[in-house]
Design a protein around this motif. Structure first.
Motif, mmCIF file in Angstrom:
data_model
loop_
_atom_site.group_PDB
_atom_site.id
_atom_site.type_symbol
_atom_site.label_atom_id
_atom_site.label_comp_id
_atom_site.label_asym_id
_atom_site.label_seq_id
_atom_site.Cartn_x
_atom_site.Cartn_y
_atom_site.Cartn_z
ATOM 1 N N VAL A 16 0.869 -1.177 0.000
ATOM 2 C CA VAL A 16 0.000 0.000 0.000
ATOM 3 C C VAL A 16 0.907 1.228 0.000
ATOM 4 O O VAL A 16 1.457 1.603 1.047
ATOM 5 N N GLY A 17 1.079 1.832 -1.159
ATOM 6 C CA GLY A 17 2.022 2.929 -1.270
ATOM 7 C C GLY A 17 3.424 2.435 -0.970
ATOM 8 O O GLY A 17 3.901 1.456 -1.540
ATOM 9 N N ASP A 18 4.094 3.122 -0.029
ATOM 10 C CA ASP A 18 5.443 2.711 0.371
ATOM 11 C C ASP A 18 5.427 1.740 1.536
ATOM 12 O O ASP A 18 6.495 1.314 2.005
ATOM 13 N N ASP A 19 4.263 1.386 2.032
ATOM 14 C CA ASP A 19 4.149 0.535 3.207
ATOM 15 C C ASP A 19 3.687 -0.873 2.831
ATOM 16 O O ASP A 19 3.236 -1.121 1.704
ATOM 17 N N LEU A 20 3.793 -1.769 3.790
ATOM 18 C CA LEU A 20 3.331 -3.145 3.625
ATOM 19 C C LEU A 20 2.238 -3.417 4.655
ATOM 20 O O LEU A 20 2.429 -3.168 5.846
ATOM 21 N N VAL A 21 1.100 -3.907 4.183
ATOM 22 C CA VAL A 21 0.009 -4.300 5.071
ATOM 23 C C VAL A 21 0.005 -5.824 5.159
ATOM 24 O O VAL A 21 0.026 -6.520 4.139
ATOM 25 N N ILE A 22 -0.004 -6.331 6.398
ATOM 26 C CA ILE A 22 0.091 -7.761 6.657
ATOM 27 C C ILE A 22 -1.198 -8.236 7.308
ATOM 28 O O ILE A 22 -1.697 -7.607 8.250
ATOM 29 N N GLU A 23 -1.733 -9.331 6.802
ATOM 30 C CA GLU A 23 -2.904 -9.942 7.427
ATOM 31 C C GLU A 23 -2.428 -10.866 8.539
ATOM 32 O O GLU A 23 -1.833 -11.906 8.288
ATOM 33 N N ASN A 24 -2.683 -10.475 9.783
ATOM 34 C CA ASN A 24 -2.385 -11.330 10.921
ATOM 35 C C ASN A 24 -3.652 -12.114 11.241
ATOM 36 O O ASN A 24 -4.696 -11.525 11.552
ATOM 37 N N LEU A 25 -3.580 -13.428 11.135
ATOM 38 C CA LEU A 25 -4.768 -14.260 11.272
ATOM 39 C C LEU A 25 -5.342 -14.240 12.683
ATOM 40 O O LEU A 25 -6.466 -14.705 12.897
ATOM 41 N N GLU A 26 -4.602 -13.722 13.645
ATOM 42 C CA GLU A 26 -5.078 -13.652 15.024
ATOM 43 C C GLU A 26 -5.357 -12.230 15.490
ATOM 44 O O GLU A 26 -6.250 -11.998 16.307
#
Length: 218
Positions: free
Chosen positions: A199-209
């Protein structure tokens, strides 16, 4: 004025005699299908990416990395002989591939050939060997069928690129290969990871918890 009207009537009359276009065909895109026999690899393909610099198409395949230059297919095996799964192209034009327990970077060379670099050992020492969350039954089967020495890193089918570098999802951490070069960094976290989204210059991570988490900057 009479000549113009007559010409208009003649043209209108010519088109009036033409049959109406078939609505099922009008605007249909031109499609071409390649079978496994055409590109001489496995019939199972996972990810597809378009190279912005040379226009080539890359696809991860159970037999390795496929490359299409518009006329011919080429198969590039993974360094350790496993299946290719995750796929991303970074800002420098390098093709990054995650496999079943291995990571590779394919670098374009003068003349168009790809040079492959095995990066697995940079992250293998820090991995715990836990199972990566499977996205579907095919993921689980593919991980189980991989060579025994390569299973510890899991199924590396989630990879993303930002201006900070390239990120691979491991079972309990994120492997970060900085854009400036140097060894990989392991970013541990609480919980289990799912998807990665640039997302732009950032990273979005899906944390399953814990839900979505944002990794900002470096």
């Amino acid at each position: 004025m009479r000549k113009f009207c007559s010409l208009l009537l003649i043209i209108t009359g010519l088109y009036a005699d033409q049959p109406a276009p078939n609505p099922r065909l009008t605007g249909s895109p031109l499609l071409r299908t390649w079978r496994a026999e055409d590109y001489e690899a496995s019939p199972v393909n996972w990810r597809v990416a378009h190279h912005p610099a040379n226009g080539f198409i890359y696809a991860t395949n159970n037999a390795g990395l496929l490359e299409f230059d518009g006329a011919r297919w080429r198969l590039h095996p993974m360094p350790r002989g496993g299946a290719a799964r995750g796929l991303v192209i970074d800002a420098a034009g390098r093709v990054w591939v995650g496999g079943i327990g291995e990571i590779a970077r394919f670098e374009p060379q003068p003349g168009g050939r790809l040079f492959v670099v095995d990066l697995t050992d940079q992250v293998a020492a820090g991995a715990t060997g836990a199972d990566t969350p499977a996205d579907d039954a095919d993921d689980t089967a593919a991980a189980a069928s991989g060579p025994a020495p390569l299973r510890g890193l899991g199924n590396l089918n989630r990879v993303a690129a930002t201006t900070a570098g390239v990120f691979f999802r491991l079972p309990d951490t994120i492997a970060h290969f900085p854009a400036a070069g140097g060894p990989a960094r392991l970013l541990p976290a609480k919980g289990r990871f799912g998807q990665l989204f640039p997302v732009g210059d950032d990273l979005v991570i899906e944390n399953l918890e814990l839900g979505l988490q944002r990794l900002e900057g470096e």
